[in-house]
Scaffold this active site. Structure first.
Site, mmCIF file in Angstrom:
data_model
loop_
_atom_site.group_PDB
_atom_site.id
_atom_site.type_symbol
_atom_site.label_atom_id
_atom_site.label_comp_id
_atom_site.label_asym_id
_atom_site.label_seq_id
_atom_site.Cartn_x
_atom_site.Cartn_y
_atom_site.Cartn_z
ATOM 1 N N TYR A 148 51.930 41.897 40.740
ATOM 2 C CA TYR A 148 50.960 40.791 40.762
ATOM 3 C C TYR A 148 50.674 40.270 39.361
ATOM 4 C CZ TYR A 148 46.491 38.318 41.322
ATOM 5 O OH TYR A 148 45.482 37.392 41.285
ATOM 6 N N ARG A 220 37.786 29.179 43.276
ATOM 7 C CA ARG A 220 37.293 29.878 44.470
ATOM 8 C C ARG A 220 37.336 29.002 45.708
ATOM 9 N NH1 ARG A 220 37.787 35.130 43.172
ATOM 10 N NH2 ARG A 220 36.782 35.576 41.185
ATOM 11 N N GLU A 325 40.606 40.842 52.886
ATOM 12 C CA GLU A 325 40.372 39.579 52.176
ATOM 13 C C GLU A 325 40.326 38.474 53.219
ATOM 14 O OE1 GLU A 325 42.442 38.979 48.386
ATOM 15 O OE2 GLU A 325 43.059 37.001 49.114
HETATM 16 C C1 3EB Z 1 40.214 38.005 43.679
HETATM 17 O O1 3EB Z 1 39.161 37.466 43.994
HETATM 18 C C2 3EB Z 1 41.025 38.574 44.812
HETATM 19 O O2 3EB Z 1 45.909 35.194 42.491
HETATM 20 O O3 3EB Z 1 45.895 33.361 43.666
HETATM 21 C C3 3EB Z 1 42.180 35.937 45.707
HETATM 22 C C4 3EB Z 1 42.594 34.615 45.816
HETATM 23 C C5 3EB Z 1 42.833 36.787 44.861
HETATM 24 C C6 3EB Z 1 43.672 34.140 45.074
HETATM 25 C C7 3EB Z 1 45.452 34.495 43.402
HETATM 26 C C8 3EB Z 1 43.918 36.319 44.117
HETATM 27 C C9 3EB Z 1 44.325 35.009 44.220
HETATM 28 O O4 3EB Z 1 40.591 38.139 42.515
HETATM 29 C C10 3EB Z 1 42.447 38.221 44.748
#
Ligand code: 3EB
Length: 348
Positions: A148, A220, A325
């Protein structure tokens, strides 16, 4: 047929729903812009509107995620990308075969994003609404060698070259699966987009370096202004993270509560930004790390979001301690009360 939005027939807009119809029937339906299948392996379909995303469904009859548009839909391929668009909405998708030519994962991700953004520009679109990323073995490798984290470096490099930084990053999800290929697809709009952050969370692009050398490039949530009085809210993958720290490692109920409370806070902030009193989730995707947690997660989600169509998908979440998630869609209707159009039941 239930649509997530009421507007698809009325004006220039896009709508989404989960359908149990066979793929061939869906693809023959007028106005179908994109169809997402929840298959075991990520792939581009034979029809450029069809995307197989590599995260399989759990515990329910299979559905397809169907995106509808008004007006004519055009589609095709451009290099390794597939695309489809209406007058106001574009989907572009691309797979990455990592068992490739010896280049690093960062380089391959950078190249894939570059081609996706080029394809978007070639269709005359410049506003990214939403990106979906599904990666094999997302948690493989330790520390900064985690898959990741490499992905985040490649993504950031490409986005930076196209002028995206911090507050201009779009909403996204990034999940892991057990297949061989990464798939990235994005939606772009002619309407104005507004990116929104969560008051309970540090912006992902501001995460401290302990989470990796390149912080994750996403917002977000993103508001997509389809018409003057009608917008859609695209909610990014949301998990049990407060500030920048994971909460309730090993405690599924705690993670669920924190995730719901994060979603509430995000919808509250989004409602303020959109100038409405409140917003509710209208369509949900729930990513489940351990299949054995499905029942408990499903119960909690049904309690929190009664009647909201949801799909449950087996996926790895980008921090190992996270068990669940959630992402999804909401809509901002200024002309009509929300209660007249939301809560569509999934049709048979
Ligand atoms: C977070 O909040 C959880 O790398 O595009 C959520 C949404 C998360 C998108 C991304 C990663 C991503 O960090 C992980």
């Amino acid at each position: 047929m239930n649509h997530w939005t009421r507007e698809v027939a009325a004006g220039t807009s896009v709508a989404c729903s989960y359908s149990r119809q066979p793929l061939t029937d869906i693809l023959q339906t007028p106005g179908v812009l994109s169809v997402i299948s929840f298959t075991q392996e990520a792939a581009l379909g034979d029809d450029p509107r069809h995307i197989e995303c590599g995260v399989p469904m759990l515990g329910q009859p299979p559905v397809h995620e169907v995106w509808y548009a008004t007006g004519e839909v055009h589609s095709g391929y451009r290099g390794a990308c597939s695309w489809s668009c209406s007058d106001d909405t574009l989907f572009v998708a691309r797979c990455i075969d990592e068992a490739g030519d010896g280049r690093s994962q960062c380089e391959l991700v950078d190249e894939a994003y570059t081609e996706l953004l080029d394809a978007m520009g070639a269709q005359g679109f410049s506003n990214i609404v939403r990106v979906w990323n599904y990666l094999p073995e997302i948690n493989a490798g330790t520390g900064d060698d985690e898959c990741y984290r490499h992905f985040c470096i490649g993504r950031e490099r490409a986005l930076d070259r196209f002028g995206y930084q911090g507050a201009t990053f779009p909403s996204a999800s990034a999940l892991g699966h057990t297949g061989q290929r990464t798939i990235v697809y994005l939606m772009a709009s002619r309407g104005a987009v507004t990116h929104i952050e969560n008051p309970k969370q540090v912006s992902a692009y501001d995460y401290p370096v302990e989470y990796g050398p390149a912080s994750p490039s996403f917002a977000r949530a993103t508001l997509n202004e389809c018409q003057a009085s009608y917008s859609q809210l695209y909610v990014s993958g949301t998990a049990s993270i407060v500030g920048h720290q994971s909460r309730y490692a090993g405690d599924l109920q705690g993670q669920l509560r924190t995730t719901f409370s994060n979603l509430e806070a995000l919808l509250g902030r989004s409602a303020e930004t959109a100038g409405v009193s409140s917003l509710q989730m209208g369509l949900l995707k729930i990513y489940v790390r351990r299949e054995s947690d499905l029942d408990e997660i499903q119960q909690a989600v049904k309690h929190q979001y009664p009647g909201i169509p949801a799909v449950y998908l087996r996926a790895d979440i980008c921090r190992r301690e996270l068990l669940v998630e959630i992402d999804g869609l909401s809509e901002v209707l200024e002309a009509l009360p929300m209660s007249t159009t939301l809560h569509p039941a999934m049709h048979e």
